[in-house]
Design a protein around this motif. Structure first.
Motif, PDB file in Angstrom:
ATOM      1  N   LEU A  10      11.317  -4.747 -10.428  1.00 21.25           N
ATOM      2  CA  LEU A  10      11.603  -5.128  -9.389  1.00 21.25           C
ATOM      3  C   LEU A  10      11.720  -4.318  -8.080  1.00 21.25           C
ATOM      4  O   LEU A  10      11.443  -4.951  -6.796  1.00 21.25           O
ATOM      5  N   LYS A  11      12.139  -3.147  -8.318  1.00 21.39           N
ATOM      6  CA  LYS A  11      12.520  -2.356  -7.244  1.00 21.39           C
ATOM      7  C   LYS A  11      11.339  -2.225  -6.379  1.00 21.39           C
ATOM      8  O   LYS A  11      11.160  -2.184  -4.995  1.00 21.39           O
ATOM      9  N   PRO A  12       9.866  -1.678  -6.731  1.00 21.61           N
ATOM     10  CA  PRO A  12       8.829  -1.513  -6.035  1.00 21.61           C
ATOM     11  C   PRO A  12       8.480  -2.890  -5.153  1.00 21.61           C
ATOM     12  O   PRO A  12       7.969  -2.816  -4.074  1.00 21.61           O
ATOM     13  N   LEU A  13       8.702  -3.997  -6.093  1.00 19.58           N
ATOM     14  CA  LEU A  13       8.560  -5.408  -5.064  1.00 19.58           C
ATOM     15  C   LEU A  13       9.436  -5.580  -3.771  1.00 19.58           C
ATOM     16  O   LEU A  13       9.019  -6.404  -3.159  1.00 19.58           O
ATOM     17  N   PHE A  15       9.539  -3.590  -1.592  1.00 19.01           N
ATOM     18  CA  PHE A  15       8.454  -3.595  -0.229  1.00 19.01           C
ATOM     19  C   PHE A  15       7.774  -4.635   0.005  1.00 19.01           C
ATOM     20  O   PHE A  15       6.935  -4.362   0.944  1.00 19.01           O
ATOM     21  N   LEU A  16       7.564  -5.459  -0.592  1.00 22.91           N
ATOM     22  CA  LEU A  16       6.328  -6.610  -0.475  1.00 22.91           C
ATOM     23  C   LEU A  16       6.660  -7.327   0.906  1.00 22.91           C
ATOM     24  O   LEU A  16       5.791  -7.543   1.696  1.00 22.91           O
ATOM     25  N   PRO A  17       7.997  -7.563   1.287  1.00 22.69           N
ATOM     26  CA  PRO A  17       8.188  -8.207   2.583  1.00 22.69           C
ATOM     27  C   PRO A  17       7.550  -7.407   3.866  1.00 22.69           C
ATOM     28  O   PRO A  17       7.122  -8.049   4.739  1.00 22.69           O
ATOM     29  N   ALA A  18       7.738  -6.058   3.533  1.00 23.44           N
ATOM     30  CA  ALA A  18       7.366  -5.002   4.485  1.00 23.44           C
ATOM     31  C   ALA A  18       5.688  -5.214   4.763  1.00 23.44           C
ATOM     32  O   ALA A  18       5.097  -5.294   5.699  1.00 23.44           O
ATOM     33  N   ILE A  19       5.026  -5.214   3.489  1.00 22.87           N
ATOM     34  CA  ILE A  19       3.667  -5.224   3.511  1.00 22.87           C
ATOM     35  C   ILE A  19       3.418  -6.492   4.098  1.00 22.87           C
ATOM     36  O   ILE A  19       2.162  -6.365   4.971  1.00 22.87           O
ATOM     37  N   ILE A  20       3.992  -7.665   3.930  1.00 21.80           N
ATOM     38  CA  ILE A  20       3.507  -8.894   4.335  1.00 21.80           C
ATOM     39  C   ILE A  20       3.858  -9.062   5.858  1.00 21.80           C
ATOM     40  O   ILE A  20       2.842  -9.367   6.689  1.00 21.80           O
ATOM     41  N   MET A  21       5.012  -8.427   6.397  1.00 25.34           N
ATOM     42  CA  MET A  21       5.092  -8.360   7.809  1.00 25.34           C
ATOM     43  C   MET A  21       3.845  -7.455   8.312  1.00 25.34           C
ATOM     44  O   MET A  21       3.436  -7.659   9.715  1.00 25.34           O
ATOM     45  N   MET A  22       3.527  -6.393   7.762  1.00 24.39           N
ATOM     46  CA  MET A  22       2.405  -5.628   8.430  1.00 24.39           C
ATOM     47  C   MET A  22       1.177  -6.367   8.610  1.00 24.39           C
ATOM     48  O   MET A  22       0.721  -6.267   9.488  1.00 24.39           O
ATOM     49  N   TYR A  23       0.831  -7.124   7.627  1.00 26.61           N
ATOM     50  CA  TYR A  23      -0.334  -8.068   7.700  1.00 26.61           C
ATOM     51  C   TYR A  23      -0.301  -9.084   8.829  1.00 26.61           C
ATOM     52  O   TYR A  23      -1.131  -9.197   9.398  1.00 26.61           O
ATOM     53  N   VAL A  24       0.971  -9.565   8.974  1.00 25.76           N
ATOM     54  CA  VAL A  24       1.356 -10.545   9.990  1.00 25.76           C
ATOM     55  C   VAL A  24       1.122 -10.021  11.368  1.00 25.76           C
ATOM     56  O   VAL A  24       0.414 -10.389  12.434  1.00 25.76           O
ATOM     57  N   ILE A  25       1.510  -8.592  11.581  1.00 27.55           N
ATOM     58  CA  ILE A  25       1.445  -8.119  12.758  1.00 27.55           C
ATOM     59  C   ILE A  25      -0.144  -7.715  13.175  1.00 27.55           C
ATOM     60  O   ILE A  25      -0.597  -7.856  14.188  1.00 27.55           O
ATOM     61  N   PHE A  26      -0.538  -7.110  11.995  1.00 27.84           N
ATOM     62  CA  PHE A  26      -2.092  -6.709  12.178  1.00 27.84           C
ATOM     63  C   PHE A  26      -3.119  -8.057  12.538  1.00 27.84           C
ATOM     64  O   PHE A  26      -3.965  -7.872  13.370  1.00 27.84           O
ATOM     65  N   SER A  27      -2.727  -9.360  11.885  1.00 27.91           N
ATOM     66  CA  SER A  27      -3.364 -10.668  12.178  1.00 27.91           C
ATOM     67  C   SER A  27      -3.131 -11.039  13.627  1.00 27.91           C
ATOM     68  O   SER A  27      -4.172 -11.254  14.441  1.00 27.91           O
ATOM     69  N   LEU A  87       9.947  -5.757  11.021  1.00 24.85           N
ATOM     70  CA  LEU A  87       9.441  -4.906  10.068  1.00 24.85           C
ATOM     71  C   LEU A  87      10.269  -3.828   9.655  1.00 24.85           C
ATOM     72  O   LEU A  87      10.281  -3.298   8.759  1.00 24.85           O
ATOM     73  N   ALA A  88      11.142  -3.253  10.621  1.00 27.18           N
ATOM     74  CA  ALA A  88      12.024  -2.275  10.331  1.00 27.18           C
ATOM     75  C   ALA A  88      13.074  -2.606   9.321  1.00 27.18           C
ATOM     76  O   ALA A  88      13.423  -1.847   8.560  1.00 27.18           O
ATOM     77  N   VAL A  89      13.225  -3.623   9.488  1.00 25.75           N
ATOM     78  CA  VAL A  89      14.397  -4.394   8.429  1.00 25.75           C
ATOM     79  C   VAL A  89      13.769  -4.159   7.106  1.00 25.75           C
ATOM     80  O   VAL A  89      14.426  -3.888   6.075  1.00 25.75           O
ATOM     81  N   THR A  90      12.597  -5.036   6.980  1.00 25.88           N
ATOM     82  CA  THR A  90      11.886  -5.109   5.963  1.00 25.88           C
ATOM     83  C   THR A  90      11.456  -3.607   5.289  1.00 25.88           C
ATOM     84  O   THR A  90      11.299  -3.726   3.784  1.00 25.88           O
ATOM     85  N   PHE A  95      14.452   1.151   1.181  1.00 28.57           N
ATOM     86  CA  PHE A  95      14.759   2.403   1.016  1.00 28.57           C
ATOM     87  C   PHE A  95      16.183   2.701   1.047  1.00 28.57           C
ATOM     88  O   PHE A  95      16.769   3.541   0.232  1.00 28.57           O
ATOM     89  N   TYR A  96      17.171   1.859   1.502  1.00 28.18           N
ATOM     90  CA  TYR A  96      18.518   1.826   1.204  1.00 28.18           C
ATOM     91  C   TYR A  96      18.959   1.528  -0.027  1.00 28.18           C
ATOM     92  O   TYR A  96      19.664   2.273  -0.754  1.00 28.18           O
ATOM     93  N   VAL A  97      18.145   0.567  -0.668  1.00 28.98           N
ATOM     94  CA  VAL A  97      18.441   0.134  -2.230  1.00 28.98           C
ATOM     95  C   VAL A  97      18.008   1.433  -2.766  1.00 28.98           C
ATOM     96  O   VAL A  97      18.482   1.722  -4.027  1.00 28.98           O
TER      97      VAL A  97
END
Length: 198
Positions: A10-13, A15-27, A87-90, A95-97
């Protein structure tokens, strides 16, 4: 063992919201200048309409149009800042976790987010009617800094009870260890005393 396995998965997952947010910004950045402008204007128009109804201003349609045009630029820049705040929050939260705190968190999460902002602006140079803007990177960076600070404050506050409990637990463990050590010393002292009598 199962708990460690679940955390390992679960820990690597996180980062999934950050990846989604990057995709949204890129779009959003992939939209043409005209499409992006229309979207900004539509959002601005809607904001003025809602404000008109809530504040009961009774503005005419042309006045709403004018007000929407006036606030379009600040709305667009506020959207930039908000995107990078999220994005910064996600990015900072996982990283805090993982245990990255203090200046290290600000540095790592900040570099990732600001680096992405720079890359995104470069990406816009290939989009019709768009171009890179150092000013936008600066605005994005403000959102990034605010997002990281919110994560630090929230986590520090939310985890304060857990930190206090952990500290109290450590104190109790140290106290128990001291008591055991004193008891051993007392037993050892009595034993030595008995041997000396013989």
């Amino acid at each position: 063992m199962l708990k460690k396995l679940i955390l390992f998965i679960l820990k690597p997952l996180s980062f999934l919201p950050a990846i989604i947010m990057m995709y949204v910004i890129f779009s959003f950045s992939a939209q043409s200048g005209m499409d992006s402008g229309n979207l900004s204007y539509t959002v601005s128009h809607k904001l003025v309409e809602v404000g008109n109804e809530v504040l009961d201003k009774n503005l005419e349609d042309w006045e709403i149009d004018e007000a929407a045009q006036r606030i379009e630029y600040p709305v667009r820049k506020a959207a930039h800042m908000t995107e990078y705040f999220v994005l910064a929050v996600t990015v900072a939260l996982p990283f805090y976790v993982y245990g990255l705190r203090g200046f290290g968190l600000v540095l790592v999460a900040g570099l990732i987010c600001v680096g992405f902002a720079c890359g995104d602006e470069y990406h816009q140079s290939f989009v019709e009617g768009r171009g890179p803007s150092i000013k936008d990177v600066g605005i994005d960076s403000i959102g990034v800094f605010l997002g990281i600070m919110v994560v630090r404050i929230f986590c520090w506050t939310a985890l304060a009870p857990a930190r206090i409990m952990e500290r109290d637990k450590r104190r109790l463990e140290r106290k128990v260890q001291r008591e055991k050590q004193r008891a051993r010393q007392r037993r050892t002292g009595r034993t030595h005393g008995r041997w000396e009598e013989y």
